[in-house]
Design a protein around this motif. Structure first.
Motif, PDB file in Angstrom:
ATOM      1  N   ASP A 149       0.803  -1.219   0.000  1.00  0.00           N
ATOM      2  CA  ASP A 149       0.000   0.000   0.000  1.00  0.00           C
ATOM      3  C   ASP A 149       0.839   1.273   0.000  1.00  0.00           C
ATOM      4  N   GLY A 150       2.141   1.151   0.221  1.00  0.00           N
ATOM      5  CA  GLY A 150       2.994   2.321   0.305  1.00  0.00           C
ATOM      6  C   GLY A 150       3.020   3.197  -0.936  1.00  0.00           C
ATOM      7  N   PRO A 151       3.193   2.638  -2.150  1.00  0.00           N
ATOM      8  CA  PRO A 151       3.250   3.494  -3.342  1.00  0.00           C
ATOM      9  C   PRO A 151       2.001   4.351  -3.535  1.00  0.00           C
ATOM     10  N   GLY A 152       0.821   3.768  -3.354  1.00  0.00           N
ATOM     11  CA  GLY A 152      -0.407   4.548  -3.498  1.00  0.00           C
ATOM     12  C   GLY A 152      -0.529   5.620  -2.435  1.00  0.00           C
ATOM     13  N   ASN A 153      -0.151   5.275  -1.201  1.00  0.00           N
ATOM     14  CA  ASN A 153      -0.194   6.261  -0.129  1.00  0.00           C
ATOM     15  C   ASN A 153       0.759   7.414  -0.402  1.00  0.00           C
ATOM     16  N   LEU A 154       1.957   7.092  -0.902  1.00  0.00           N
ATOM     17  CA  LEU A 154       2.939   8.134  -1.209  1.00  0.00           C
ATOM     18  C   LEU A 154       2.476   9.005  -2.366  1.00  0.00           C
ATOM     19  N   TYR A 155       1.871   8.394  -3.365  1.00  0.00           N
ATOM     20  CA  TYR A 155       1.344   9.160  -4.498  1.00  0.00           C
ATOM     21  C   TYR A 155       0.322  10.194  -4.019  1.00  0.00           C
ATOM     22  N   ASN A 156      -0.610   9.755  -3.180  1.00  0.00           N
ATOM     23  CA  ASN A 156      -1.623  10.684  -2.668  1.00  0.00           C
ATOM     24  C   ASN A 156      -1.018  11.739  -1.746  1.00  0.00           C
ATOM     25  N   ALA A 157       0.001  11.351  -0.987  1.00  0.00           N
ATOM     26  CA  ALA A 157       0.653  12.311  -0.095  1.00  0.00           C
ATOM     27  C   ALA A 157       1.315  13.428  -0.876  1.00  0.00           C
ATOM     28  N   VAL A 158       2.010  13.090  -1.959  1.00  0.00           N
ATOM     29  CA  VAL A 158       2.650  14.105  -2.793  1.00  0.00           C
ATOM     30  C   VAL A 158       1.597  14.989  -3.457  1.00  0.00           C
ATOM     31  N   ALA A 159       0.516  14.375  -3.938  1.00  0.00           N
ATOM     32  CA  ALA A 159      -0.565  15.153  -4.545  1.00  0.00           C
ATOM     33  C   ALA A 159      -1.136  16.159  -3.546  1.00  0.00           C
ATOM     34  N   ALA A 160      -1.307  15.726  -2.299  1.00  0.00           N
ATOM     35  CA  ALA A 160      -1.829  16.628  -1.274  1.00  0.00           C
ATOM     36  C   ALA A 160      -0.841  17.735  -0.964  1.00  0.00           C
ATOM     37  N   ALA A 161       0.436  17.382  -0.831  1.00  0.00           N
ATOM     38  CA  ALA A 161       1.458  18.381  -0.503  1.00  0.00           C
ATOM     39  C   ALA A 161       1.629  19.402  -1.612  1.00  0.00           C
ATOM     40  N   ALA A 162       1.322  19.018  -2.853  1.00  0.00           N
ATOM     41  CA  ALA A 162       1.441  19.923  -3.989  1.00  0.00           C
ATOM     42  C   ALA A 162       0.197  20.779  -4.186  1.00  0.00           C
ATOM     43  N   SER A 163      -0.861  20.490  -3.454  1.00  0.00           N
ATOM     44  CA  SER A 163      -2.125  21.187  -3.655  1.00  0.00           C
ATOM     45  C   SER A 163      -2.164  22.521  -2.909  1.00  0.00           C
ATOM     46  N   PRO A 164      -2.510  23.604  -3.576  1.00  0.00           N
ATOM     47  CA  PRO A 164      -2.674  24.881  -2.875  1.00  0.00           C
ATOM     48  C   PRO A 164      -3.740  24.813  -1.784  1.00  0.00           C
ATOM     49  N   LEU A 165      -4.705  23.908  -1.917  1.00  0.00           N
ATOM     50  CA  LEU A 165      -5.774  23.802  -0.922  1.00  0.00           C
ATOM     51  C   LEU A 165      -5.311  23.132   0.364  1.00  0.00           C
TER      52      LEU A 165
END
Length: 351
Positions: A149-165
């Motif tokens: 589950d790590g790759p998917g979790n990391l993908y979403n974490a980066v997406a969140a960290a890159a989000s202005p929201l």
């Protein structure tokens, strides 16, 4: 079903953030080890070694991660989170603050083991002072496991960290297509991937392959509004957690105080209760200057002040929503400011 209905109820206040929102954002991944970087000793075996892979290997293992943001990484420590300690916390907090203060980065992702993830995340939420996103990420299955589950979790974490929201939301935790505020999230299952949940509240956001659906922000103090800092700190005050149970002895209370505990958190039965002998001994400890916080071993619920126990009379602190682990974190930081239980209670009410 209850959590599902609650989540649906939040959709009226949802904000959407897509993968394309911030592809030029610069995200620094800070690695500490944990299961997300773990490797099984032999294929198919349950046991594994935490922190076996370094940060660049984790980055390289996630397809299209570089399409979400400009990615770079660094390794701070390489441990299982069961070995997390105050020294690493201070080192990590100082490094994260330095990254946040740099104009070269727009957000931080921190890889971590799940065992003590909630404590580290809450600690960082209280001692980092920036609106830039900070997202903690972990995994319940090692990197070499089937359906890791790590790759998917990391993908979403980066997406969140890159989000202005994500700006101004404090520290977030990313697992199992969900983002939770560090203050609210707790590990609820020893092995299942859907272990992290905000048991007294709902999630901060839901994630779907990099698309983040944001809900209401947290109303408590954290980040820029926090008075706590690690500047100049080389250690933290000792705070011990004691578990309440039938026929609870006073021996462990005495031992903790004798060995230098400045604060005690009681994982109490029910609404933060304990045996009468333990209660009386804790009142003596509080009178001697040890700050005593009542929490609960039940896993959820609110510990109200003066409910069942006269906190005013005994100079105790009620933990509110905070579980024993997070109560310990907040008490450690509170004790860098004061040992007055009335002021400490105000911190527990505000944070």
């Amino acid at each position: 079903m209850r959590r599902f209905i609650f989540t649906l109820g939040l959709l009226a206040s949802v904000s959407f953030g897509s993968v394309a929102d911030a592809q030029s954002a610069r995200v620094r991944i800070v690695a500490t080890g944990g299961t997300i970087a773990g490797a099984q000793a032999k294929a198919g075996e349950y046991g594994y070694k935490a922190g076996a892979f370094d940060v660049q290997q984790l980055i390289d293992a996630v397809p299209n991660l570089n399409k979400l943001a400009v990615i770079s990484g660094e390794q701070v420590v390489k441990i299982g989170s069961q070995d997390m300690n105050d020294e690493v916390w201070l080192k990590l907090a100082n490094r994260v603050n330095a990254i946040l203060n740099s104009p070269d980065y727009d957000g931080v992702v921190i890889t971590h083991g799940t065992d003590t993830l909630e404590e580290t995340a809450y600690f960082l939420s209280l001692v980092t002072h920036s609106d830039k996103p900070i997202v903690m990420v972990a995994a319940m299955r090692p990197a070499t496991a089937i359906s890791a589950d790590g790759p998917g979790n990391l993908y979403n974490a980066v997406a969140a960290a890159a989000s202005p929201l994500a700006r101004g939301r404090g520290v977030l935790i990313s697992l199992n297509d969900e983002l939770d505020y560090a203050r609210n999230a707790t590990k609820t299952n020893a092995t299942r991937v859907q272990t992290f949940a905000s048991v007294n509240r709902g999630p901060a956001a839901l994630a779907n392959t990099g698309t983040i659906n944001w809900f209401a922000p947290l109303e408590k103090k954290y980040g820029r509004t926090s008075v706590f800092s690690v500047d100049g700190l080389t250690s933290l005050p000792r705070v011990d957690i004691l578990y309440a149970y039938p026929n609870m002895s006073v021996d462990l209370i005495d031992a903790a105080v004798k060995n230098g505990a400045k604060g005690l958190v009681i994982a109490g039965v029910g609404a933060g209760n304990m045996t009468e002998p333990a209660l009386n001994r804790l009142a003596e400890a509080a009178k001697a200057g040890v700050v005593v916080v009542r929490s609960t071993r039940t896993g959820s619920g609110i510990i109200y002040r003066n409910n069942e126990i006269d906190d005013d009379k005994m100079n105790f602190v009620a933990s509110g929503e905070l579980n024993p682990g997070k109560s310990r974190v907040l008490l450690q930081l509170a004790l860098t400011k004061t040992a007055d239980p009335r002021q400490v209670q105000q911190y527990f009410d505000q944070y």
